[in-house]
Write a protein that holds these residues in place. Structure first.
Motif, PDB file in Angstrom:
ATOM      1  N   ALA A  68      -7.798   1.325   0.796  1.00 36.40           N
ATOM      2  CA  ALA A  68      -6.939   0.140   0.706  1.00 36.40           C
ATOM      3  C   ALA A  68      -7.053  -0.714   1.964  1.00 36.40           C
ATOM      4  O   ALA A  68      -7.138  -1.948   1.891  1.00 36.40           O
ATOM      5  CB  ALA A  68      -5.488   0.568   0.481  1.00 36.40           C
ATOM      6  N   SER A  99     -10.375  -2.489   1.889  1.00 38.73           N
ATOM      7  CA  SER A  99     -10.384  -3.555   0.886  1.00 38.73           C
ATOM      8  C   SER A  99      -9.643  -4.792   1.387  1.00 38.73           C
ATOM      9  O   SER A  99     -10.132  -5.923   1.262  1.00 38.73           O
ATOM     10  CB  SER A  99      -9.751  -3.067  -0.420  1.00 38.73           C
ATOM     11  N   TYR A 100      -8.456  -4.589   1.951  1.00 42.87           N
ATOM     12  CA  TYR A 100      -7.698  -5.720   2.501  1.00 42.87           C
ATOM     13  C   TYR A 100      -8.449  -6.377   3.656  1.00 42.87           C
ATOM     14  O   TYR A 100      -8.510  -7.599   3.766  1.00 42.87           O
ATOM     15  CB  TYR A 100      -6.321  -5.247   2.981  1.00 42.87           C
ATOM     16  N   SER A 101      -9.017  -5.546   4.530  1.00 42.95           N
ATOM     17  CA  SER A 101      -9.711  -6.057   5.709  1.00 42.95           C
ATOM     18  C   SER A 101     -10.912  -6.923   5.329  1.00 42.95           C
ATOM     19  O   SER A 101     -11.098  -8.031   5.843  1.00 42.95           O
ATOM     20  CB  SER A 101     -10.153  -4.886   6.591  1.00 42.95           C
ATOM     21  N   SER A 122     -10.478  -7.896  11.679  1.00 41.64           N
ATOM     22  CA  SER A 122     -10.977  -7.281  10.458  1.00 41.64           C
ATOM     23  C   SER A 122     -11.970  -6.158  10.757  1.00 41.64           C
ATOM     24  O   SER A 122     -11.866  -5.057  10.194  1.00 41.64           O
ATOM     25  CB  SER A 122     -11.652  -8.342   9.584  1.00 41.64           C
ATOM     26  N   SER A 144     -11.449  -8.339   2.405  1.00 41.15           N
ATOM     27  CA  SER A 144     -10.968  -9.515   1.657  1.00 41.15           C
ATOM     28  C   SER A 144     -10.513 -10.625   2.596  1.00 41.15           C
ATOM     29  O   SER A 144     -10.811 -11.808   2.384  1.00 41.15           O
ATOM     30  CB  SER A 144      -9.820  -9.122   0.731  1.00 41.15           C
ATOM     31  N   ILE A 145      -9.784 -10.252   3.643  1.00 42.21           N
ATOM     32  CA  ILE A 145      -9.316 -11.243   4.618  1.00 42.21           C
ATOM     33  C   ILE A 145     -10.506 -11.881   5.329  1.00 42.21           C
ATOM     34  O   ILE A 145     -10.546 -13.100   5.547  1.00 42.21           O
ATOM     35  CB  ILE A 145      -8.350 -10.584   5.627  1.00 42.21           C
ATOM     36  N   MET A 161       0.846  -1.199   0.000  1.00 43.08           N
ATOM     37  CA  MET A 161       0.000   0.000   0.000  1.00 43.08           C
ATOM     38  C   MET A 161       0.878   1.244   0.000  1.00 43.08           C
ATOM     39  O   MET A 161       1.863   1.314   0.720  1.00 43.08           O
ATOM     40  CB  MET A 161      -0.897   0.025   1.252  1.00 43.08           C
TER      41      MET A 161
END
Length: 428
Positions: A85, A88-90, A127, A92-93, A1
């Protein structure tokens, strides 16, 4: 990121703000309804499989612990990297964890079900911690200043509506199709929220502060120093810790008093718990109608005093010898008033922080506030469990709580008024 620690929001039109609000509220409603239903289904499944009374309370233990362990990284990362970002990562996980959970949960039976459940709840708590803090810190990147209260009110309203619908829908679904459907619904809901997020535009502006802290701890202390300079925020955090501590008495006490001490069955418990969600929804609607730049003092202090009175009233009806329907009606009205009071208080505080705390440290401030609120809940649970298990009359416990809350607020009243006036210099 790409590092993005000191970004400043650029002007956002009213039209775009409204579209962003629609997307955000839709995402929150979908996610909250699904996660609340999932929590009910998970609790019912664990109760059937393990027979443990803590089946509905495991998340209440895990979430505060995770919050404390990740307090510094959540605050620091939220303030140093693009919020979209992080979100989105959080998400997705969390989506990946749900899929893994769905694949393996049926291989475990009885008490062993706790193993995948606890692992998933830990990942889920991390998350959600990142997601909630990032959303709170990104407010200036989504809407303009005039729309902040509208966004906060509608978001809380959507969560309240989901809390009203989730118990009935969740229990009905579990009775018909069992637990697996909740996992699939949660996967679908998480995917939808991820797709909605991708359509949202986060406005990033120019750098505000190029200073660098050497370590994560010193970085977080920078946020603590800011809070120390604004004594009103310190008072707000202190008051919110006390409120959340006392509020655990409601979560534990209402079912215990009604079912065990008054022997009135499950019906009134459901009515009273629904009442607080209805009141919270009503408070969200009311805050939509109230101007966000007026009556801050009244919107903060009157609810604080009202909470003490509402606890006293609730305790009084448990001592009043009311029958099932009388207690259900009066108790639901008091709980609705409590929900309305909390809604006004929460939105007022959220809007004040989001409109006055610089974006570059908002993540650390919100992380500290959230962690302070949740970390006190296990202590409150143990404290009030002791008194209820010793068979103290629940009505008197609520009355004493209300008196303490009222006296505490009354004693702090002059200091709060003084610091509200001092804090007004941070309002644009």
């Amino acid at each position: 990121m790409q590092k993005n620690s000191e970004l400043q929001a650029i002007p956002i039109s009213d039209l775009e703000s409204n579209w962003q609000i629609l997307k955000d509220v839709s995402s929150n409603f979908i996610g909250s309804l699904s996660s609340n239903m999932f929590a009910y289904g998970l609790g019912l499944m664990l109760l059937d499989q393990t027979g443990l009374a803590i089946s509905f309370g495991i998340d209440m233990v895990i979430t505060p612990i995770v919050g404390l362990l990740f307090l510094i990284p959540v605050g620091n990362l939220t303030d140093h990297y693009p919020h979209k970002a992080i979100l989105s990562y959080s998400i997705s996980i969390r989506l990946f964890a749900l899929i893994i959970f769905a694949c393996f949960i049926d291989y475990f039976h009885g008490l062993s079900k706790l193993v995948p459940v606890i692992i998933f709840l830990i990942i889920n708590a991390i998350s959600i911690n990142f997601s909630n803090t990032s959303y709170s810190a990104a407010i200036h990147e989504l809407v303009n200043g005039k729309k902040i209260q509208k966004l906060s009110s509608l978001t809380q309203g959507s969560v309240s509506l989901s809390q009203i619908l989730a118990p009935a829908v969740g229990i009905a679904l579990y009775s018909i199709v069992g637990f697996d459907i909740f996992i699939y619904l949660e996967i679908l809901a998480t995917l939808l929220t991820f797709l909605i997020l991708q359509t949202m535009h986060f406005h990033y502006g120019s750098s505000l502060d190029s200073s660098n802290r050497e370590t994560s701890l010193s970085d977080f202390k920078f946020g603590l120093n800011y809070i120390n300079q604004r004594k009103l925020i310190k008072y707000i955090i202190t008051m919110s810790v006390l409120i959340n501590f006392i509020f655990t008495a409601l979560n534990l006490g209402i079912p215990f008093v009604i079912k065990t001490q008054l022997h009135l069955g499950n019906g009134p418990v459901g009515y009273l718990q629904s009442g607080i969600a209805v009141g919270t929804l009503g408070g969200s609607i009311l805050m939509l109608l109230l101007p966000d730049q007026k009556w801050f003092t009244q919107k903060l202090l009157l609810p604080l005093l009202s909470l003490g009175v509402e606890f006293i009233l609730l305790g009084s009806i448990f001592l009043g010898g009311l029958d099932l329907w009388q207690l259900s009606i009066v108790g639901t009205m008091i709980m609705a008033l409590t929900g309305l009071t909390l809604s006004i208080l929460n939105i007022t505080v959220q809007v004040r922080l989001q409109k006055t705390v610089p974006s570059r440290i908002l993540g650390r401030v919100m992380a500290l506030l959230t962690t302070a609120n949740t970390s006190v809940m296990p202590l409150g649970t143990l404290f009030y469990t002791f008194f209820f298990q010793k068979n103290f009359n629940g009505g008197y416990i609520f009355i004493v709580n209300g008196i303490i809350m009222f006296i505490y607020t009354a004693v702090l009243f002059p200091a709060l008024l003084k610091n509200i006036k001092l804090d007004n210099k941070y309002v644009e």
